[in-house]
Structure formats: C-alpha cells, structure tokens
Design an enzyme around this catalytic site. Structure first.
Site, PDB file in Angstrom:
ATOM      1  N   ASP A  74       0.223  -2.709 -13.027  1.00 53.03           N
ATOM      2  CA  ASP A  74      -0.806  -1.963 -13.759  1.00 53.03           C
ATOM      3  C   ASP A  74      -0.838  -0.503 -13.303  1.00 53.03           C
ATOM      4  O   ASP A  74      -1.099   0.398 -14.109  1.00 53.03           O
ATOM      5  CB  ASP A  74      -2.183  -2.609 -13.564  1.00 53.03           C
ATOM      6  CG  ASP A  74      -2.491  -3.626 -14.668  1.00 53.03           C
ATOM      7  OD1 ASP A  74      -1.538  -4.220 -15.215  1.00 53.03           O
ATOM      8  OD2 ASP A  74      -3.672  -3.823 -14.996  1.00 53.03           O
ATOM      9  N   ASP A  89       0.834  -1.200   0.000  1.00 49.74           N
ATOM     10  CA  ASP A  89       0.000   0.000   0.000  1.00 49.74           C
ATOM     11  C   ASP A  89       0.873   1.257   0.000  1.00 49.74           C
ATOM     12  O   ASP A  89       0.625   2.200  -0.766  1.00 49.74           O
ATOM     13  CB  ASP A  89      -1.006  -0.013   1.168  1.00 49.74           C
ATOM     14  CG  ASP A  89      -0.377  -0.339   2.516  1.00 49.74           C
ATOM     15  OD1 ASP A  89       0.610  -1.102   2.565  1.00 49.74           O
ATOM     16  OD2 ASP A  89      -0.880   0.152   3.545  1.00 49.74           O
TER      17      ASP A  89
HETATM   18  C1  LIG Z   1      -1.532  -0.673   9.469  1.00 50.12           C
HETATM   19  C2  LIG Z   1      -2.318  -1.538   8.514  1.00 50.12           C
HETATM   20  C3  LIG Z   1      -2.783  -2.781   9.214  1.00 50.12           C
HETATM   21  C4  LIG Z   1      -3.476  -0.769   7.896  1.00 50.12           C
HETATM   22  C5  LIG Z   1      -4.270  -1.646   6.932  1.00 50.12           C
HETATM   23  O1  LIG Z   1      -3.704  -2.420   6.151  1.00 50.12           O
HETATM   24  O2  LIG Z   1      -5.502  -1.519   6.950  1.00 50.12           O
HETATM   25  C6  LIG Z   1      -3.102   0.508   7.145  1.00 50.12           C
HETATM   26  O3  LIG Z   1      -2.378   0.237   5.999  1.00 50.12           O
HETATM   27  C7  LIG Z   1      -4.378   1.229   6.772  1.00 50.12           C
HETATM   28  O4  LIG Z   1      -4.764   1.220   5.601  1.00 50.12           O
HETATM   29  O5  LIG Z   1      -5.022   1.778   7.672  1.00 50.12           O
END
Ligand SMILES: CC(C)[C@H](C(=O)O)[C@@H](O)C(=O)O
Ligand SMILES: CC(C)[C@H](C(=O)O)[C@@H](O)C(=O)O
Lengths: 325, 325
Positions: free
Chosen positions: A226, A198
C-alpha cells in the site's frame, strides 16, 4: 477446454469495474464460462452473511475468480475467499504508468506476500479485562511454499529478490521466515538480499529503483504494498493475484469507493489489469500481454476517468481498451 | 537543581553526533551533570554483553538519557533501555525542514507510538520443527496510558489525533487498542479519527498534510514513522523521545551508519533536535525552542554535512548551531 471463471463484483464501484473487466475478457473470445456470485455489505444486509456459502464453494472449485471490491465487510469476505482458493501467495505489482502522475515515477515493484498466516492466522483471546493477545503464526512450510514460488517467479526476468521482515524483533517467527526463504533461494541458485521492513519503508521512498521483487510476511506485504501504491499515485491502478496450487483469485487492490459509486466514472484499470493476470495464470500469455498494453496505451493516451484528470466514463475507458486489443 | 543526564554514544556515528549534542547542551550553561555510559557492538565484542548492567542502571535512575546509535546489537540495547526508563510512549516527529530536499515538503507529523507491547512484548515459541508463534499483547492499561499522554500532547497545538491500527484483521487486540484510545479521547473532549495502517501508508504519500498527530501500536509506529522519514528526506533529521512517568530517553531515529563512521561528517541534526526534546522534557522550554531554531536556521542557511549536499564537518555544523543560540 472451457474455463469456469467466478465473478464476484461485490459492493460500490466493484459493481462497475468488475463487469468492465468481464467485457474485456469476453472481447477476447476465449472459452470462458462466467458465473456471477454475491458477496459484501449488500448481501450481508439482506442475509446477515457477507460471504454466502454458495459463493465460497464456487470460488473453491472454479479455475479462477475475478473479485471486485467490498465495503465494510471486506475482511469477512476476502480472507475466507483467499482461503477458498487455497492461496499461499498474494502477488502485488506496483508500477508507475506513463501518463499517470506518480510521486516516484521510477517505481516498478512486485510484492510477493505470504497469504495464509502471520497475524492473519487470527488466534485472538481476551485473557482478562485488561489483556488481549493474538498468536502470530509463522511456519517453515508456508515460508517454503512462498519461497519456491518466488524463485520460480524471478527466474526469467529478475536477478533475485529482497526479503523484507522484522527479524531483529520477531526473532523466532520472522527469523524462521527469513532463514527458510533465504535457504530455499540458495538451493535454487537465486540471489537474495534482506531488509528490515521499517528500513524498507524509508528507502523505498528515497529510491524505489533499488528494489524489484520483495518477498514478505502477510502484514508486511499488506502495508508495504500500500505504501508503494502511494508512490505510484494511489490504489486506482494496482492489480493483485491470490494464487494457490490449483486455482487463483484476482482483485484490484482498491476498495469499493462509496463516494463515487453509482456514477459510472470509476477507473476500471486495476480490475482489467487483474484480469490480465488471470489470463496469464490460465496460460493465455499473449492475450494477457495484449490487455496490459491496451490498458497502458489508454492510460497514456486516454480516454481517462476523473481520478486521472479526465472526464471519461468507466464505459468509455473500457471500450477504448477493447478497441486497442 | 542539577539534572543527571546519562549519555550513551554507542557505535559508529553515535560516537560523533552524541558528543556534538552534548556540546550544544553544555553551551546553554544549565545545571546538567553528564555521565557517559557504554552500549553496543563494540562493548559486546569486548564483554559479550551489548548492554552492560551499569548502563542499564544509570538509565533507570537518571532524569534523562541521551542515546546515539548502535549497530547490529540495536534491538538488544534499545529495547531494554526503553524499559529501563519505563517508557510507555515513543514520540516521533517527522517534519520536512526548509532547505532540505523532501519528497513531500508539506509533511509535518508526530507519531505517538505505544512503546511497551504489541509484537515487541516478545513471547515467541518454536512449537514444532514447522511451527513458530509469537504472542502479540495489547492491554487496556497500556492503551489508556498512551491515550492519556496523547490527549495531553495535543491539548495546546492540535485539534485532535488520528488512530492508526489494523483492527479489521486484529479485531480483539487492535480493536481493544482502538476502542480504548477513542474512549479516553472522548472522556477528555479530544477529537479523533481512525485509519487502517495500510490505508495510512497510501494516503500519507498522496497527501501528508491531512494528518497531524498519529497514535498507533508499537510496530505500526515503527514502520509508519520510518515511512514518514522517507517523505521528509531520510532518517538523518528525525529525533525521538521515549517517555516514561519519571524519566525519558532521547535518540535520533537513524542508525550507526558504519559506511561514514569515523570520517567526522555525520549530520548531528537529529541528535541535537533530540537534545532539544530532552530540554523541553526537563522544563527548559525556552532553551529547547532556541536549539530547535538554531538547527532550523543552520539547515536552511548552512553549513551543511555531505548528506545534505554540503561539505561541512560534524564539528562545523555543531559550532554553527551553537553560534546561533
Ligand atoms: C532497533 C529496533 C529494535 C528499533 C525498533 O524496532 O523499535 C528501531 O527500528 C526503532 O524504531 O527505534
Ligand atoms: C481487507 C483486508 C482484510 C485486506 C488485507 O489486510 O489483506 C486488504 O487490506 C488487502 O490488502 O487486500
């Protein structure tokens, strides 16, 4: 030594860009024997089977396969074909080309995507009316194979690679992936760093130049490559290689684009660059480099297909590339 | 009626931006009772437990919780807290603000992320030395809850929503998700379209304005909303809400930023906008709108923290926002 190359044009613009890439390969006058095979929506409509056994068997025995694109049945075709060639890694370069409008022109990335497991392992169940499950599989052996490939891949041109994962949530599975890949890299004296998938999605937009080679699990590689395509201006220019220990399959990252199929204006660049990756795979490094330069020069100087703002046909562009070889 | 608001500053800049948001809430002179609670790396170091039972219990009973950020222990804190408030949806707006440098200034998206299951359900096993598995769970009931929320969410201001998924690979699980969400939408007369999550990653870069509200499984929402953060200029401005049937938790999307923690220059905007979402959740619509406009005006006209090219402190920016209420 003659190489057998299986050619699977597929559906839509696959029928236009795949022959274009074969024309480029033929122009090099190498000892290639091309064998055409069917797959995709059209075959499925006729026979009920998107991937005929014959096509599977051809891909499973040929030195290399060049694949175009298929429509609705994409997953039913490409996933078994990746398996047919025994591919454990999907190589996805995403680089911005001069002359092509890119959101982030400084993007120059290569994704090395695990190609056999993760959520693609595909054990799904409907346990009750309410509950469905999918068993995501990560093995040390597949992570090791990918990591060894990655170490070899970066050895000449790169300092190391980045491991993208979600091990803070998928602690056991992505933890195993991350730890195995990092360990193999260390054994090989290759530097690595790591990033959550992420966080990668944010940071690659903000500053793509901080990344070079990104090693990741299957679905992460799918989505993040992508995303990188979006930064370089779309899927139209992205090639890929599905590499196994003894054979490999090469495909543009784009789909069958039914909206422009049949008009003869599809951009053949991604498939022709995929063919350059095929040449490199078979050991024709000079020819691979020549094809890549010819494509780059054509992207920069034209002629260009409509997706890049030009009005040239697939054939014009292909001929221009051949003329520049 | 007095509302109890639990405040969990956490680690790093969480200790700076959370009090800033509380100052803004206090300035509105509403009947709020603030109760501060601990969580994160610092507590873990002292007690071995990143999320004290007391903090969990407070969040599980308060009307609303305002959460800052935590460091390494983020997953051990935020995932149980989402559960403590019974949250089934994570609302993540990602919009570019005037005056803030954005890769795609036309971005104006809201992600409605499933907040209880998917790969986050977390059943992992190490089956053998070689093989690890994770059971990804998708239920009709959770998909239905999310979809009902989404239908309600779009009813005033939007035409419908987009379902992002990977049902071409995860046929049973994401298939159930997609079909259930689409069915609920149809029952409610809400229009939907759908997109594969990998295709979304490309297309949102090329043209974010084609999407508005995006409904997706847990991990897809995590990655795609972070991607959108990259398009609007980073995580520094993104708020979020974890909403359950009876209570909710509000948090900036950014982390604890140890590199700038303690300097008093952290941008409080994301946490203050999260506080505006809290106000709206509790029914203070006018106050929520006032806080949001004050933040927007401050982003546009200054003062600004260093991440946005200014040299103001967290306190200066917070005061400027309060002055504009
Ligand atoms: C810290 C982590 C577990 C969390 C998630 O993956 O949801 C963060 O990335 C978010 O999006 O708040
Ligand atoms: C068609 C689909 C199964 C495939 C994948 O998910 O791998 C495609 O998105 C790709 O990346 O080649």
């Amino acid at each position: 030594m003659t190489h057998e190359i299986v050619v699977i044009p597929g559906d839509g613009i696959g029928q236009e860009v795949t022959p274009a890439a074969v024309d480029v390969l033929r122009a090099l006058d190498l000892e290639f024997e091309f064998v055409e095979a069917d797959a995709g929506d059209a075959v499925a409509e006729e026979t009920g089977e998107p991937l005929p056994q014959e096509t599977y068997d051809l891909a499973a025995t040929a030195d290399a396969t060049l694949f175009g694109a298929v429509g609705e049945t994409a997953a039913d075709v490409i996933l078994p074909l990746r398996e047919a060639v025994g591919s454990f890694v999907n190589i996805r370069p995403a680089k911005a080309y001069p002359g092509v409008d890119a959101l982030r022109p400084e993007t120059d990335l290569v994704f090395l995507r695990e190609n056999t497991e993760g959520v693609y392992a595909g054990h799904e169940d409907r346990l009750t009316q309410d509950v469905s499950t999918l068993t995501r599989v990560v093995t040390e052996s597949a992570s090791r194979d990918l990591a060894e490939f990655a170490c070899d891949y970066v050895s000449d041109d790169y300092d190391g690679f980045t491991i993208a994962h979600k091990a803070n949530v998928m602690r056991e599975t992505d933890g195993l992936f991350r730890d195995t890949v990092a360990e193999v890299a260390e054994e090989n004296g290759v530097e690595t760093d790591e990033v959550l998938m992420d966080a990668f999605a944010t940071h690659v937009c903000l500053d793509p130049a901080q990344f070079e080679v990104v090693v990741c699990p299957n679905l992460a590689g799918d989505v993040l490559s992508d995303l990188a395509a979006g930064l370089v201006g779309g899927l139209g220019l992205l090639p890929s290689a599905n590499v196994g220990p003894e054979r490999a399959l090469f495909e543009p990252v784009h789909g069958s684009a039914p909206d422009i199929a049949g008009e003869g204006v599809a951009n053949p660049a991604a498939t022709i660059i995929s063919a350059a990756m095929l040449l490199e795979y078979l050991g024709y490094d000079d020819e691979a480099a020549a094809v890549e330069s010819a494509v780059e020069a054509t992207l920069e100087e034209g002629p260009r297909t409509p997706d890049l703002g030009g009005d040239a046909s697939t054939e014009d562009v292909t001929q221009a590339i051949i003329d520049r070889l």
